[in-house]
Structures are given as structure tokens and as C-alpha cells.
Scaffold this motif. Sequence first.
Motif, PDB file in Angstrom:
ATOM      1  N   VAL A   1       0.934  -1.096   0.017  1.00 44.67           N
ATOM      2  CA  VAL A   1      -0.021  -0.115  -0.095  1.00 44.67           C
ATOM      3  C   VAL A   1       0.965   1.246  -0.046  1.00 44.67           C
ATOM      4  CG1 VAL A   1      -1.632   1.324   1.296  1.00 44.67           C
ATOM      5  CG2 VAL A   1      -2.050  -0.972   1.122  1.00 44.67           C
ATOM      6  N   SER A   2       0.402   2.214  -0.877  1.00 46.21           N
ATOM      7  CA  SER A   2       1.388   3.682  -0.887  1.00 46.21           C
ATOM      8  C   SER A   2       1.594   4.170   0.463  1.00 46.21           C
ATOM      9  CB  SER A   2       0.761   4.400  -1.782  1.00 46.21           C
ATOM     10  OG  SER A   2       0.564   3.764  -3.082  1.00 46.21           O
ATOM     11  N   GLY A   3       0.469   4.320   1.318  1.00 47.98           N
ATOM     12  CA  GLY A   3       0.796   4.866   2.633  1.00 47.98           C
ATOM     13  C   GLY A   3       1.773   4.182   3.298  1.00 47.98           C
ATOM     14  N   ALA A   4       1.799   2.731   3.239  1.00 44.21           N
ATOM     15  CA  ALA A   4       2.893   2.300   4.185  1.00 44.21           C
ATOM     16  C   ALA A   4       4.232   2.376   3.649  1.00 44.21           C
ATOM     17  CB  ALA A   4       2.538   0.692   3.813  1.00 44.21           C
ATOM     18  N   LYS A   5       4.481   2.550   2.402  1.00 40.57           N
ATOM     19  CA  LYS A   5       5.664   2.749   1.668  1.00 40.57           C
ATOM     20  C   LYS A   5       6.230   4.032   2.167  1.00 40.57           C
ATOM     21  CE  LYS A   5       4.832   0.041  -2.458  1.00 40.57           C
ATOM     22  NZ  LYS A   5       4.705  -0.311  -3.831  1.00 40.57           N
ATOM     23  N   VAL A   6       5.287   5.244   2.188  1.00 36.92           N
ATOM     24  CA  VAL A   6       5.417   6.400   2.775  1.00 36.92           C
ATOM     25  C   VAL A   6       6.153   6.409   4.251  1.00 36.92           C
ATOM     26  CG1 VAL A   6       5.000   8.721   3.297  1.00 36.92           C
ATOM     27  CG2 VAL A   6       4.351   7.679   1.068  1.00 36.92           C
ATOM     28  N   ARG A   7       5.174   5.777   5.147  1.00 34.73           N
ATOM     29  CA  ARG A   7       5.565   5.630   6.405  1.00 34.73           C
ATOM     30  C   ARG A   7       6.849   4.905   6.638  1.00 34.73           C
ATOM     31  NH1 ARG A   7       2.474   5.573  11.255  1.00 34.73           N
ATOM     32  NH2 ARG A   7       0.659   6.255   9.998  1.00 34.73           N
ATOM     33  N   ALA A   8       7.465   3.951   6.235  1.00 37.46           N
ATOM     34  CA  ALA A   8       8.700   3.457   6.426  1.00 37.46           C
ATOM     35  C   ALA A   8       9.300   2.735   5.344  1.00 37.46           C
ATOM     36  CB  ALA A   8       8.500   2.461   7.790  1.00 37.46           C
ATOM     37  N   ASP A   9      10.624   2.904   5.093  1.00 35.96           N
ATOM     38  CA  ASP A   9      11.144   1.840   4.003  1.00 35.96           C
ATOM     39  C   ASP A   9      11.096   0.392   4.487  1.00 35.96           C
ATOM     40  OD1 ASP A   9      11.747   4.450   2.801  1.00 35.96           O
ATOM     41  OD2 ASP A   9      13.762   4.052   2.662  1.00 35.96           O
ATOM     42  N   GLY A  10      10.936  -0.334   3.523  1.00 34.93           N
ATOM     43  CA  GLY A  10      10.960  -1.841   3.964  1.00 34.93           C
ATOM     44  C   GLY A  10       9.590  -2.212   4.822  1.00 34.93           C
ATOM     45  N   TYR A  11       8.562  -1.278   5.062  1.00 34.35           N
ATOM     46  CA  TYR A  11       7.499  -1.801   5.816  1.00 34.35           C
ATOM     47  C   TYR A  11       6.946  -3.075   5.348  1.00 34.35           C
ATOM     48  CZ  TYR A  11       2.959  -0.917   8.034  1.00 34.35           C
ATOM     49  OH  TYR A  11       2.076  -1.169   8.700  1.00 34.35           O
ATOM     50  N   ARG A  12       6.827  -4.097   6.472  1.00 38.63           N
ATOM     51  CA  ARG A  12       6.368  -5.342   6.196  1.00 38.63           C
ATOM     52  C   ARG A  12       5.088  -5.583   7.034  1.00 38.63           C
ATOM     53  NH1 ARG A  12      10.735  -9.569   7.831  1.00 38.63           N
ATOM     54  NH2 ARG A  12       8.884 -10.805   6.939  1.00 38.63           N
ATOM     55  N   GLY A  13       4.084  -5.939   6.402  1.00 37.07           N
ATOM     56  CA  GLY A  13       2.879  -6.353   7.346  1.00 37.07           C
ATOM     57  C   GLY A  13       1.998  -7.210   6.602  1.00 37.07           C
ATOM     58  N   THR A  14       1.113  -7.670   7.318  1.00 37.56           N
ATOM     59  CA  THR A  14       0.083  -8.347   6.546  1.00 37.56           C
ATOM     60  C   THR A  14      -1.313  -8.033   7.202  1.00 37.56           C
ATOM     61  OG1 THR A  14       1.462 -10.278   6.172  1.00 37.56           O
ATOM     62  CG2 THR A  14      -0.813 -10.875   6.130  1.00 37.56           C
ATOM     63  N   ALA A  15      -2.300  -8.256   6.263  1.00 37.73           N
ATOM     64  CA  ALA A  15      -3.837  -7.849   6.727  1.00 37.73           C
ATOM     65  C   ALA A  15      -4.471  -9.227   6.368  1.00 37.73           C
ATOM     66  CB  ALA A  15      -4.355  -6.634   6.052  1.00 37.73           C
ATOM     67  N   ARG A  16      -5.507  -9.684   7.281  1.00 38.29           N
ATOM     68  CA  ARG A  16      -6.509 -10.704   6.717  1.00 38.29           C
ATOM     69  C   ARG A  16      -7.770 -10.450   7.011  1.00 38.29           C
ATOM     70  NH1 ARG A  16      -5.059 -16.757   8.197  1.00 38.29           N
ATOM     71  NH2 ARG A  16      -3.913 -16.426   6.128  1.00 38.29           N
ATOM     72  N   MET A  17      -8.779 -10.571   6.240  1.00 36.75           N
ATOM     73  CA  MET A  17     -10.144 -10.297   6.798  1.00 36.75           C
ATOM     74  C   MET A  17     -11.024 -11.869   6.445  1.00 36.75           C
ATOM     75  SD  MET A  17     -12.445  -7.751   4.355  1.00 36.75           S
ATOM     76  CE  MET A  17     -12.310  -8.614   2.760  1.00 36.75           C
ATOM     77  N   VAL A  18     -11.504 -12.149   7.323  1.00 37.84           N
ATOM     78  CA  VAL A  18     -12.542 -13.180   7.409  1.00 37.84           C
ATOM     79  C   VAL A  18     -13.833 -12.790   6.904  1.00 37.84           C
ATOM     80  CG1 VAL A  18     -13.058 -15.238   8.776  1.00 37.84           C
ATOM     81  CG2 VAL A  18     -11.049 -14.354   8.984  1.00 37.84           C
ATOM     82  N   VAL A  19     -14.379 -13.389   5.994  1.00 36.54           N
ATOM     83  CA  VAL A  19     -15.628 -13.087   5.623  1.00 36.54           C
ATOM     84  C   VAL A  19     -16.894 -14.057   5.594  1.00 36.54           C
ATOM     85  CG1 VAL A  19     -17.075 -12.184   3.516  1.00 36.54           C
ATOM     86  CG2 VAL A  19     -14.633 -11.195   3.889  1.00 36.54           C
ATOM     87  N   ASP A  20     -18.042 -13.614   6.179  1.00 35.71           N
ATOM     88  CA  ASP A  20     -19.098 -14.749   6.022  1.00 35.71           C
ATOM     89  C   ASP A  20     -19.830 -14.753   4.799  1.00 35.71           C
ATOM     90  OD1 ASP A  20     -21.756 -16.195   6.397  1.00 35.71           O
ATOM     91  OD2 ASP A  20     -22.176 -14.903   8.330  1.00 35.71           O
ATOM     92  N   GLU A  21     -19.392 -15.721   3.898  1.00 34.70           N
ATOM     93  CA  GLU A  21     -19.972 -15.862   2.855  1.00 34.70           C
ATOM     94  C   GLU A  21     -21.350 -15.794   2.649  1.00 34.70           C
ATOM     95  OE1 GLU A  21     -17.435 -16.370  -0.694  1.00 34.70           O
ATOM     96  OE2 GLU A  21     -17.713 -14.867   0.872  1.00 34.70           O
ATOM     97  N   ARG A  22     -22.053 -16.194   3.625  1.00 27.39           N
ATOM     98  CA  ARG A  22     -23.658 -16.236   3.275  1.00 27.39           C
ATOM     99  C   ARG A  22     -24.051 -14.908   3.704  1.00 27.39           C
ATOM    100  NH1 ARG A  22     -28.020 -16.307   6.699  1.00 27.39           N
ATOM    101  NH2 ARG A  22     -26.634 -16.509   8.643  1.00 27.39           N
TER     102      ARG A  22
END
Length: 472
Positions: free
Chosen positions: A392-413
Motif C-alpha cells: 500500500v502506498s501509505g505504508a511505503k511512505v511511512r517506512a522503508d521496507g514496511y512489512r505487514g499482513t492484513a487478513r479479512m475473514v468474511v461470512d460468505e452467506r
Amino acid sequence: MENEYDVIVLGAGAVGENVADRAVRGGLTVVIVESELVGGECSYWACMPSKALLRSAQVLRAARAVPGAAEAVTGELDVQAVLARRNSFTSNWKDDGQVQWLDSAGISLVRGHGRITAAKQVTVTAGDGSATVLTARQAVVVSTGSDAFVPDIPGLREAGPWTSRDATSTQSVPDSLAIIGGGVVAVEMATAFAGFGTAVTVISRSGLLTTMEPFAGERVAEALREQGATVLLDTKTNQVTRTADGVVLELGNGATVEAEQVLVATGRTPRTGDVGLEMIGLEPGSWLETDDTMLVRGFDWLYATGDVNHRALLTHQGKYQARAAGDVIAARANGAPVSDAPWGTHVATADHQAVPQVTFTEPEIASVGLTSEAAREAGYDIRVVDYEIGQVSGAKVRADGYRGTARMVVDERRKVILGVTFVGPDVSELLQAATFAVVAEIPLDRLWHAVPAYPTVNEIWLRLLETYGRPA
């Protein structure tokens, strides 16, 4: 002194204070009983001092990740300044300010150890041995919190280990520290002391942060090792011996670990062993099971809020429970309507599947709701969406080499979000938006209209939605 009140609250921590405040606002008289410091565990030994210990090194690492700022950082962390700042957050373990707040809020205070001695009756024993009997017209609320659990490892108790209280209140930093445990306290204190330059060894029987998404514990273990800590997973501690130089830990794999001090961080146990539960037919030292209004099952006058009910051992959830409990006690006392349907005014519905939590490690972990595993176990038909925050662009601005993961769990019904986990620098600031989405069960097609500002790390929301796919 008046000995009869509408409500008696055992425990003047943040949770007990909130129960008392809401009940007073509802027109009731309240007395709060406390044997230690008004403000409780969070103010003096947990949330505030631990985060103060972590913050300075976190800022230093953040500066070193941004060219220009990195060149300006010419010194090392001033550990004594960190400890002094921590001391200021605890008011040097004096509760004068908290006591003044109780007085301003119209809440009475009795100092001493409170025990339930009959229905709606509490006997308070002061330090000089004198006793005061208090009677409640409406309710007694147990908000006594929890203590660190010390497992039956041979020699551990005799070695005089640190618990979380010792670690967060220490006035000096050991050269080496062994930490038994792999939960939040273990990894946060490992992060803090590694930042101080202490040689840290973490010893966990399984993995790290095993109730969270797997990548959270994996990333924290990696980061701790990058900070110079030793992380031993799937490792049992068989024996602890105190020596003239420190402690020696004998491990299940035959290896030994030597350290100046050992911290035990293996969970919590309810502080209900000596509050008089046996006088009303309950087991001393047990967790107190409640309904969603915090009423202890089997009683119409006994409530339990915070850690003691074992619903969600987090200060913010305890305070949330406390607001519901204080309000419902007042409503019941005044004959007002009780809103106890799910998500009503007088219930703590979020405790079940919408609990937010931040682990202040490096990197931070921010999560709310169900993990993918918990959602599957609960019978939901889910889809898991992952995205690397560093893209994400905002993460690149925040820090060089920004490392992170996001997970979203969706109720498919229902096409709503059941849970979200973020791992990365400063991701705690993303959590409230996720909490809104989970609590309000905002449909995914509506979330497409919640446009994230550019360039911020919040753009991760758009990337998660794009990865999931927009409805036709």
C-alpha cells in the motif's frame, strides 16, 4: 460512616471504577472496596506501565526506518529515562489522583480486604485488623481482577520468579532475562527488554500467540530474533534453579538456559480465592460465570465484571462490561426497562465475537472478531482474504521496507466481516475501523463506499475489498 449502600463494588481498578460511576450516574449510592491502589492493575502494573516501557524503543525503531530521520538518530536508547517516564505514568505507585476522582464522582471508598459474608453483605478488614460490615440494598459486584498464574514447574516458585507486575515495575534492567510463556505478556515484555539491550530468551511450550492468526506469532518470533532475542518454540521447561548468579532453566530437550532473572508469563488466574465465595455456595478461586448483563448465574444480586468472569481478559472489555453492569443495576433498582436483547444497552454482546485487541510488539498486532480457525469451528462458511500491507502506498511512505499482513475473514452467506487481523508497524490505528465493520456487520457492498484517504495505510481496506471482488 454510613454502612448501607445501594451497590458495593469489590475492586477499585478501572473496571470497578466504571461500574461505580455508571451506577452513581443512575442515581444509586455506591461504595468501592480496595485493598491496594485505587486504579488497579491496569494503572500501575499492566496496560499503562507496560506500554510506556515499549514506546520509546518503538519510536526509535520507527525513526531508523525512515532515511533522513535515521541519520539524525546518533545515540542509543536511554533506559533510565524510559523507566522514569514509566514511573510518571504510574504516579510513582501513588493513587492520590484516583482517590480524588472517586470523591468528585460521588463514590465512597473503604480501604481494606473485602469478603462476602452473607447475601448482599461484605465485611472489610483494614490493615490494622478492624472490620467494617457493609450492606448492599441492590447489588454486590466482584471486580477483583486476576493474578499471574505460576505453573507447577519444579523449583520455579522457590526461584522467586518475576511475574508481569515485577517486570512492569522494575527500577533496573537485568542483563539477561528468560521468559516462560508465549502469550501477549511474554512477547510484549520480550520486545520491551530486548529494546533495552537485555539478552532475552523466550521459552514456549508451543508457539507464540497461538490464539491468533498463525502469521501473527510467526512474524513476532522473527522480529524478536532480529532484535537479538532467542526464541525457543515447542520447548518445555522441566526445572528452574536459583543460583548465586541468577537462574538456570533445564529444558525438555536437555539444553539449559542461564539468565539473571526469569519471568513467568503463562496466563492468569481469578483473584477470587479470598472474597468469600464459599459463604454463598460458590467455589473459592473459581471464575464467575455470568449472563450478558454481568449477573452471576444463580443470583439476583451478585455481578462479576472484568477478568473474574473470564469472558475477555482485557481492560477495555472489562470497562465495556462495567458500563453495561452499572447501567443495568441502576435500571433494575429504579424499575426502568432493561434492554438485554443482543446489542442492547445493558448487555456486553461484543464479548462473544467482536473483541478488539492490540499486542504492542514489534510489529504490532491488531485484531478484532473471529480468526479464520475460530470462524470455521463456529460453523461459518467463510472466505479468507489476505493482503501484504507493505504494498500500500501509505505504508511505503511511512517506512522503508514496511512489512505487514492484513487478513479479512468474511461470512460468505451474509457477506459481512467476521474478523480482521493486521500485523505491521502502527497497525493499532487501523483497528477501530475494523471494529466498526465487525460490530455493525456492515455489508461488503456498502464498505466499497467507505473511501480511504490517499496515501494512508488505511488504503489496505480498498485492497482487501478488491482482492475479495466487487459484487456485480
